[in-house]
Motif scaffolding. Structure first.
Motif, PDB file in Angstrom:
ATOM      1  N   HIS A  98       0.789  -1.323  -0.093  1.00 31.47           N
ATOM      2  CA  HIS A  98       0.044   0.015  -0.009  1.00 31.47           C
ATOM      3  C   HIS A  98       0.919   1.275  -0.185  1.00 31.47           C
ATOM      4  O   HIS A  98       0.394   2.405  -0.398  1.00 31.47           O
ATOM      5  CB  HIS A  98      -0.851  -0.148   1.155  1.00 31.47           C
ATOM      6  N   PHE A  99       2.073   1.082   0.477  1.00 31.03           N
ATOM      7  CA  PHE A  99       2.803   2.367   0.625  1.00 31.03           C
ATOM      8  C   PHE A  99       3.233   3.108  -0.750  1.00 31.03           C
ATOM      9  O   PHE A  99       3.376   4.200  -0.587  1.00 31.03           O
ATOM     10  CB  PHE A  99       4.259   1.989   1.392  1.00 31.03           C
ATOM     11  N   ARG A 100       3.865   2.411  -1.618  1.00 30.18           N
ATOM     12  CA  ARG A 100       4.344   3.051  -2.811  1.00 30.18           C
ATOM     13  C   ARG A 100       3.049   4.025  -3.561  1.00 30.18           C
ATOM     14  O   ARG A 100       3.257   5.163  -3.776  1.00 30.18           O
ATOM     15  CB  ARG A 100       4.722   2.216  -3.781  1.00 30.18           C
ATOM     16  N   THR A 126      19.812   8.264   4.726  1.00 28.24           N
ATOM     17  CA  THR A 126      18.931   7.067   4.757  1.00 28.24           C
ATOM     18  C   THR A 126      20.025   5.838   4.619  1.00 28.24           C
ATOM     19  O   THR A 126      19.825   4.911   5.538  1.00 28.24           O
ATOM     20  CB  THR A 126      17.815   6.973   3.627  1.00 28.24           C
ATOM     21  N   GLU A 127      20.774   6.057   3.893  1.00 25.29           N
ATOM     22  CA  GLU A 127      21.791   5.025   3.826  1.00 25.29           C
ATOM     23  C   GLU A 127      22.691   4.905   4.922  1.00 25.29           C
ATOM     24  O   GLU A 127      22.794   3.690   5.603  1.00 25.29           O
ATOM     25  CB  GLU A 127      22.869   5.319   2.740  1.00 25.29           C
ATOM     26  N   PHE A 128      23.159   5.802   5.894  1.00 26.84           N
ATOM     27  CA  PHE A 128      23.630   5.833   7.070  1.00 26.84           C
ATOM     28  C   PHE A 128      23.041   5.124   7.965  1.00 26.84           C
ATOM     29  O   PHE A 128      23.230   4.276   8.834  1.00 26.84           O
ATOM     30  CB  PHE A 128      24.048   7.045   7.562  1.00 26.84           C
ATOM     31  N   SER A 129      21.656   5.440   8.028  1.00 23.63           N
ATOM     32  CA  SER A 129      20.794   4.738   9.179  1.00 23.63           C
ATOM     33  C   SER A 129      20.624   3.276   8.780  1.00 23.63           C
ATOM     34  O   SER A 129      20.798   2.618   9.864  1.00 23.63           O
ATOM     35  CB  SER A 129      19.377   5.345   9.079  1.00 23.63           C
ATOM     36  N   GLU A 161      14.034  -0.713   1.191  1.00 23.22           N
ATOM     37  CA  GLU A 161      14.191  -0.447  -0.184  1.00 23.22           C
ATOM     38  C   GLU A 161      13.028   0.659  -0.770  1.00 23.22           C
ATOM     39  O   GLU A 161      13.330   1.394  -1.249  1.00 23.22           O
ATOM     40  CB  GLU A 161      13.495  -1.716  -0.969  1.00 23.22           C
ATOM     41  N   ILE A 162      11.985   0.513   0.080  1.00 24.03           N
ATOM     42  CA  ILE A 162      10.980   1.845  -0.321  1.00 24.03           C
ATOM     43  C   ILE A 162      11.363   2.926   0.356  1.00 24.03           C
ATOM     44  O   ILE A 162      11.484   3.985  -0.321  1.00 24.03           O
ATOM     45  CB  ILE A 162       9.675   1.423   0.017  1.00 24.03           C
ATOM     46  N   GLU A 163      12.101   2.874   1.458  1.00 26.18           N
ATOM     47  CA  GLU A 163      12.508   4.003   2.145  1.00 26.18           C
ATOM     48  C   GLU A 163      13.565   4.682   1.253  1.00 26.18           C
ATOM     49  O   GLU A 163      13.706   6.066   1.179  1.00 26.18           O
ATOM     50  CB  GLU A 163      13.341   3.672   3.492  1.00 26.18           C
ATOM     51  N   ALA A 164      14.584   3.962   0.609  1.00 26.03           N
ATOM     52  CA  ALA A 164      15.606   4.352  -0.070  1.00 26.03           C
ATOM     53  C   ALA A 164      14.931   4.913  -1.368  1.00 26.03           C
ATOM     54  O   ALA A 164      15.786   5.966  -1.874  1.00 26.03           O
ATOM     55  CB  ALA A 164      16.649   3.340  -0.484  1.00 26.03           C
ATOM     56  N   GLU A 165      13.759   4.663  -1.980  1.00 24.47           N
ATOM     57  CA  GLU A 165      13.347   5.224  -3.033  1.00 24.47           C
ATOM     58  C   GLU A 165      12.674   6.575  -2.963  1.00 24.47           C
ATOM     59  O   GLU A 165      12.597   7.523  -3.585  1.00 24.47           O
ATOM     60  CB  GLU A 165      12.163   4.281  -3.579  1.00 24.47           C
ATOM     61  N   PHE A 215       4.588   4.892   7.662  1.00 27.49           N
ATOM     62  CA  PHE A 215       5.487   4.316   6.888  1.00 27.49           C
ATOM     63  C   PHE A 215       7.006   4.365   7.758  1.00 27.49           C
ATOM     64  O   PHE A 215       7.678   3.298   7.931  1.00 27.49           O
ATOM     65  CB  PHE A 215       5.751   4.884   5.626  1.00 27.49           C
ATOM     66  N   PHE A 216       7.164   5.854   8.275  1.00 28.30           N
ATOM     67  CA  PHE A 216       8.486   5.642   8.818  1.00 28.30           C
ATOM     68  C   PHE A 216       8.291   5.160  10.216  1.00 28.30           C
ATOM     69  O   PHE A 216       9.468   4.760  10.744  1.00 28.30           O
ATOM     70  CB  PHE A 216       8.946   7.297   8.714  1.00 28.30           C
ATOM     71  N   THR A 217       7.092   4.892  10.728  1.00 30.91           N
ATOM     72  CA  THR A 217       7.011   4.371  12.237  1.00 30.91           C
ATOM     73  C   THR A 217       7.384   2.687  11.978  1.00 30.91           C
ATOM     74  O   THR A 217       8.200   2.469  12.716  1.00 30.91           O
ATOM     75  CB  THR A 217       5.712   4.369  12.561  1.00 30.91           C
ATOM     76  N   LEU A 218       6.767   2.302  10.866  1.00 35.36           N
ATOM     77  CA  LEU A 218       7.119   0.772  10.752  1.00 35.36           C
ATOM     78  C   LEU A 218       8.832   0.524  10.274  1.00 35.36           C
ATOM     79  O   LEU A 218       9.428  -0.335  10.583  1.00 35.36           O
ATOM     80  CB  LEU A 218       6.331   0.129   9.476  1.00 35.36           C
ATOM     81  N   VAL A 219       9.221   1.481   9.458  1.00 32.81           N
ATOM     82  CA  VAL A 219      10.714   1.257   9.152  1.00 32.81           C
ATOM     83  C   VAL A 219      11.567   1.425  10.444  1.00 32.81           C
ATOM     84  O   VAL A 219      12.411   0.650  10.587  1.00 32.81           O
ATOM     85  CB  VAL A 219      11.120   2.573   8.141  1.00 32.81           C
ATOM     86  N   SER A 220      11.145   2.310  11.381  1.00 33.55           N
ATOM     87  CA  SER A 220      11.972   2.424  12.573  1.00 33.55           C
ATOM     88  C   SER A 220      11.641   1.259  13.567  1.00 33.55           C
ATOM     89  O   SER A 220      12.413   0.696  14.111  1.00 33.55           O
ATOM     90  CB  SER A 220      11.514   3.689  13.331  1.00 33.55           C
ATOM     91  N   SER A 221      10.397   0.672  13.576  1.00 36.31           N
ATOM     92  CA  SER A 221      10.165  -0.225  14.607  1.00 36.31           C
ATOM     93  C   SER A 221       9.985  -1.581  14.329  1.00 36.31           C
ATOM     94  O   SER A 221      10.201  -2.420  15.267  1.00 36.31           O
ATOM     95  CB  SER A 221       8.513   0.171  15.210  1.00 36.31           C
TER      96      SER A 221
END
Length: 696
Positions: A41-43, A180-183, A104-108, A90-96
């Protein structure tokens, strides 16, 4: 006539109505419907959100009506609701609970989000509409909103020429990608650096519950034996418990060498160098000598001179106290020279001898649910009258995430609090708070706030027993939550914790004081099996030992804060040339500040300093100690003027004053004016120096 492009923005046909982000959640308080949300659903939702908000901004920019509050300021605040919904989740799930697909979506998305930010803040047409409102008759909050937007546009580069703006856009896009890459590399480094143990004997000193949890860690990752996963800071909790010196050295070395090339996939050195170089170039493009000057101007500190003055005032006594503590610890281990991986366990030994207290004594009395319900929530009820009801009908985003409804003393609904306390694979280290829904009178929305910790999950059927540091972290993060829950602003961008980064830690640090309040401590510190409270002697010892180890704690924090400034108080040509030069730059910066202490490395080395190179606290890690000046001064107010019948300020009158003058105000005016309203003066540093034992 006012053009309202936001009225139908969520109804644009670009997004499938079946997508759970297509419309606001119908759950209570608009809690995201995590049960319905899937990765696919995110993209489409993010792409639709970006397009929709661009259309909304274009409508503002081209509106033929004269600029006014409704068609310019409020239109800006109303724009982007679809994007807000999807990006928050989205960013909640990426972190948690990040996984490869989410990353991959985050990098895009990262460069697209940077480009999107620039599309607004470099739009001269919208800026002209803001400038046209300069002489309008506005209420105080709206005037502050206008001032904030105008300042943000200028700082973003709206007055640059076309060529300079084009370069700025490229820098912002590249920086977002690199951050994003660093994280992601930091998370990978934590996973790669996990210490695998096959011999149970190496775990000597750890209690059975901890050993069982480490076995569960290994099993969860398909491995045999035991797995010690790394925490984000340099120091690791088990260093205070493990009696096997070889294991301590392995664990400490794994922590300290993250990102330095020991694992190629998580080497962050080239990434952080490019980040620092591009930030320095961007700052000069915007007219600042370096990135730190740009950051300080947008914070309450205002100048790097003010930041440097504070750090330089604290560093010498912190180093002096740390060396004195080292001498004491060395005497406690005469059989071997003191090493950095010995510090925590020897400090516990000395503390136990001096105060008859260590984590093995405390942990059975610090069970997670009791700490939260009978400690964190109890203190909030005593201070503010709010109550908490577990909503088992509302689902979090993964197992173990719980949702509570928060109500005022008179039963009026206030919002939701979401707690995610356990570490898991893919979760970034540390602890944090964020909003899932921002409070706003403009939208008629109440807040939904989330706390994340990283407590090791126990084996099935075992209690979750905390260290004292984890208890303090729970109180700290809930201080952020209160800042969000009590938000009382019209505009969402000024609501709650949307304050300068060197102010945002202040309310959360104040909330730590309640863990030490004798009434609160007695209420939550009870044996997990018997319910017996800590003995009066242990409670007194715990409260009396609060200054022990402050030399180490202050020095390791200042080491990281000074590194952050060192990387960002230079021009592009003054940075190391290659990855192999990173360590020398780091050592030189610490040496120059008098904090190059082999036994007390910085809380975060550059290679895993996610606060600064992952974004968010870049050139701003000083904020914690800057905020602590306000915090220590406020604690003094609670325990003196705010105290009733020797309760240390734990009463409704003091709580309501703190809520009314500060917690509810967000960024609706100069945040330091809220402190002055509370204290009747500017903050002074003496309470902080006394708290940390830094007086001569």
């Amino acid at each position: 006539m006012t053009t309202d492009a936001t009225a139908t923005s969520d109804a644009l046909p670009e997004l499938d109505p079946a997508n759970p982000f297509a419309a606001p959640s119908t759950l209570p308080f608009e809690l995201p419907d995590f049960a319905a949300i899937r990765t696919e659903h995110f993209r489409p939702a993010a792409e639709a959100g970006l397009r929709t908000q661009r259309a909304e901004w274009e409508a503002i920019a081209t509106n033929p009506a004269a600029p006014d509050v409704e068609n310019t300021l409020e239109a800006l605040e109303r724009s982007g609701q679809l994007l807000d919904r999807v990006s928050t989740v989205f960013f909640t799930l990426v972190s948690s609970r990040g996984d490869d697909e989410l990353r991959e979506i985050e990098a895009e998305l990262a460069p697209k989000m940077a480009e999107h930010h620039d599309a607004l803040y470099l739009d001269r047409r919208i800026f002209a509409r803001l400038e046209a409102l300069a002489d309008a008759d506005l209420d105080d909050e709206t005037e502050w909103l206008l001032r904030t937007y105008t300042k943000d546009f200028v700082r973003a580069g709206v007055r640059l020429g076309d060529a300079e703006q084009e370069r700025l856009r490229a820098l912002n896009s590249r920086l977002t990608t690199l951050e994003t890459e660093f994280s992601q590399r930091v998370v990978a480094g934590m996973d790669a650096g996990a210490v695998h143990v096959t011999d149970r004997a190496e775990l000597a000193g750890l209690d059975d519950a901890t050993v069982a949890a480490l076995a569960q860690n290994a099993a969860d990752r398909g491995r045999d034996g035991y797995l010690i996963t790394l925490q984000l800071p340099t120091q690791q909790a088990l260093l205070a418990q493990a009696t096997d010196r070889g294991l301590r050295e392995r664990l400490f070395t794994a922590s300290l060498t993250r990102g330095t090339g020991v694992d190629a996939e998580s080497d962050t050195r080239a990434t952080l160098l490019e980040i620092a170089r591009l930030r320095a170039e961007r700052a000069q493009l915007l007219g600042y000598p370096h990135h730190a000057a740009y950051v300080a101007e947008g914070a309450t500190a205002a100048t790097t001179e003010a930041v440097n003055a504070m750090l330089s005032q604290l560093a010498p006594p912190a180093a002096r106290n740390a060396r004195a503590e080292a001498d004491e610890l060395a005497a406690a281990q005469p059989e071997a020279p003191l090493a950095a991986w010995d510090w925590s366990i020897l400090a516990e030994k000395v503390r136990q001898e001096r105060f008859a207290l260590d984590d093995s004594v405390l942990r059975p009395y610090l069970e997670l649910d009791r700490v939260i319900h009978d400690g964190v929530f109890y203190a909030a009820t005593q201070l503010y009258g709010i109550t908490f009801t577990l909503r088992e009908d509302l689902a979090g985003y993964t197992d173990g995430v719980r949702v509570w409804e928060v109500r005022e003393a008179d039963g009026t609904p206030l919002g939701l609090f979401v707690g995610d306390y356990y570490a898991r694979e893919g979760k970034r280290g540390g602890a944090w708070m964020n909003n899932l829904v921002d409070q706003s009178h403009l939208f008629g929305r109440s807040p939904v706030v989330l706390n994340n910790l990283n407590i090791t999950r126990p084996a099935p059927g075992e209690p979750t027993l905390l260290t004292w540091d984890e208890v303090i972290t729970a109180f700290h993060e809930f201080g952020h939550a209160l800042h969000g829950l009590f938000a009382d602003a019209r505009y969402p961008s000024l609501s709650g914790t949307n304050v300068p980064r060197d102010f945002v830690e202040y309310p959360s640090q104040v909330n730590e004081m309640w863990a030490h309040n004798p009434t609160v401590l007695e209420h939550f510190a009870r044996h997990h099996a018997t319910g017996e409270p800590l003995s009066a002697d242990v409670r007194e010892t715990l409260l009396g030992s609060s200054q022990y180890g402050e030399g180490f704690g202050t020095a390791e924090y200042l080491g990281a804060a000074l590194l952050d400034q060192a990387w960002h108080q230079v021009g592009p040509g003054d940075l190391p040339e290659g990855p192999d030069d990173v360590e020398a730059f780091e050592a030189g910066a610490l040496e120059g500040a008098g904090l190059h202490l082999e036994l007390v490395p910085p809380r975060y080395r550059s290679t895993y300093f996610n606060h600064t190179f992952g974004g968010g606290y870049d050139a701003g890690y000083y904020s914690y100690i800057w905020s602590e000046v306000l915090d220590a001064d406020t604690v003094e107010w609670f325990t003196t003027e705010g105290s009733q019948d020797a309760d240390g300020g734990l009463n409704r009158e003091a709580g309501e004053r703190f809520r009314r003058t500060l917690l509810s105000r967000g960024h609706t005016a100069d945040p330091l004016s809220f402190f002055r309203e509370l204290r009747g003066r500017d903050a002074v540093i003496e309470p902080l120096l006394t708290r940390r034992g830094l007086t001569s």
